[in-house]
Design an enzyme around this catalytic site. Structure first.
Site, PDB file in Angstrom:
ATOM      1  N   HIS A  81       1.957   4.642   4.335  1.00 17.55           N
ATOM      2  CA  HIS A  81       1.008   5.277   3.424  1.00 17.55           C
ATOM      3  C   HIS A  81       1.416   6.725   3.151  1.00 17.55           C
ATOM      4  CE1 HIS A  81      -2.473   2.391   4.761  1.00 17.55           C
ATOM      5  NE2 HIS A  81      -1.464   1.765   4.173  1.00 17.55           N
ATOM      6  N   SER A 115       0.799  -1.219   0.000  1.00 15.94           N
ATOM      7  CA  SER A 115       0.000   0.000   0.000  1.00 15.94           C
ATOM      8  C   SER A 115       0.830   1.267   0.000  1.00 15.94           C
ATOM      9  CB  SER A 115      -0.982   0.000   1.175  1.00 15.94           C
ATOM     10  OG  SER A 115      -0.303  -0.214   2.385  1.00 15.94           O
TER      11      SER A 115
END
Length: 292
Positions: free
Chosen positions: A262, A205
Site C-alpha cells: 500500500h 490494492s
C-alpha cells in the site's frame, strides 16, 4: 475547471454524464444549494459539451446513440469497455484469475507469486527473486501477484477502486497513461512487499493506492486536468492504510494486510503524479492517443 452550466438539483443527469464520458469530455458535477453545476476540465470542449446538452434537453441522446450503432444497443459491459476499456479489461482479468483459483487452487497461486513456491513436507519453501524469478526467465512474477485475490470481499473492494480511479485516468488521459501507472505500480508495490520478507501475498490494492496518489496530486497541481478525489475519500483511504499498519488493525482481525505494498504504491503514484503534472500541460484528453 470551467463552469459551463447550472441545472435544477432534481434533474436526472445520468444520461448526460454517460454521453460526456463516452465522448471523452472531462467534467464534474457539483451540488450547490438546490442547483447542480457542470464544470468542464477543458474549456475547448465546451462546444461539443453544448451539443450533447442540447440533445439531452430534447431527449435525443439515446436516439443519437442508436443512429451511430443501429443494430443493437450496447450492453452495460459494452458501455464500460467503451468508456475505459483498459480499466474494465483489468477488472475482467482479475475476476477470471479469481475464478481460476477457485477451481485450480494452489496451481494458480504458485504460478503467480513473486517467487516460485514449493511445498516440502509441511513447509512452504520459496524460491529466490534473482536466481529463480529473474535469471530463471520468470519475469512475469514481478507483476502477477497484483492479480491474485484471496476472497470475494478482497476482490470487490480492490476492483471498485480500480474502476473509480482507473476510469478517470483512462477517460481523461488515455489508456497508455493508465497502463504505465498500473505496470509501474504493480512492480514497485510487489517489490516493496517482497523486501519486507513476505513471499505469499497478492491483490491490486498497491495499484489502487498508486492511482489514488496520482489522481489526487494531479487534481491539486493541475485542476484543469479534470481528475478529482473527494476529500473525505482521501481521508478514508489514508486512514485505512494507517489503521491496518497499527496494532488496531490486528485487534480487529486485519493482521494479514500487505501494508508495505500500500505504502509503496502510494509513493510511486505520488511520484508519477508529480512528474506528470510538472511536464505535461494537463488538459483533458491529453495523451489520449493512445488483499492486499
Amino acid at each position: 475547471m470551467y463552469k459551463l452550466l447550472e441545472l435544477p438539483g432534481d434533474l436526472d443527469t445520468r444520461p448526460l454524464r454517460q454521453a460526456m464520458w463516452a465522448n471523452h469530455i472531462g467534467h464534474r458535477f457539483t451540488q450547490e444549494a438546490d442547483r447542480q453545476v457542470l464544470w468542464l476540465a477543458n474549456p475547448e470542449q465546451r462546444d461539443e459539451a453544448a451539443r450533447l446538452i442540447e440533445l439531452w434537453h430534447r431527449g435525443e441522446l439515446e436516439a443519437s446513440a442508436a443512429q451511430s450503432a443501429p443494430r443493437r444497443r450496447p450492453s452495460i459491459t459494452g458501455q464500460a469497455f467503451g468508456q475505459a476499456p483498459l480499466a474494465a479489461g483489468l477488472i475482467a482479468v482479475c475476476v477470471a484469475v479469481f475464478l481460476c483459483m477457485t477451481f485450480a487452487g494452489d496451481a494458480i497461486v504458485r504460478a503467480f507469486t513473486i517467487v516460485p513456491l514449493e511445498v516440502i513436507g509441511q513447509r512452504l519453501v520459496p524460491g529466490d527473486l534473482v536466481s529463480d524469478t529473474l535469471a530463471g526467465g520468470q519475469v512475469w512474477r514481478l507483476f502477477t501477484p497484483a492479480l491474485l485475490h484471496f476472497g470475494w470481499m478482497h476482490l470487490i473492494f480492490n476492483m471498485l477502486w480500480v474502476w473509480y480511479f482507473g476510469r478517470q485516468v483512462e477517460s481523461l488521459q488515455g489508456w497508455r497513461r493508465l497502463g504505465v501507472i498500473v505496470v509501474v505500480a504493480a512492480l514497485f508495490s510487489n517489490l516493496a512487499q517482497y523486501f519486507t520478507g513476505t513471499v505469499l501475498f497478492g491483490g491490486m490494492s498497491g495499484v489502487d493506492y498508486a492511482l489514488l496518489g496520482y489522481v489526487w496530486l494531479m487534481s491539486r497541481r493541475r485542476p484543469e486536468s479534470g481528475l478529482f478525489v473527494p476529500q473525505m475519500l482521501m481521508v478514508f483511504m489514508l486512514g485505512w492504510m494507517v489503521f491496518t499498519m497499527t496494532g488496531l488493525g490486528d485487534a480487529f482481525g486485519f493482521d494479514n494486510v500487505a501494508n508495505e505494498a500500500h505504502l509503496g504504491g502510494l509513493l510511486i503514484g505520488l511520484i508519477m503524479g508529480w512528474f506528470a503534472s510538472r511536464n505535461a500541460p494537463g488538459g483533458a484528453g491529453h495523451d489520449a492517443s493512445g488483499d492486499r
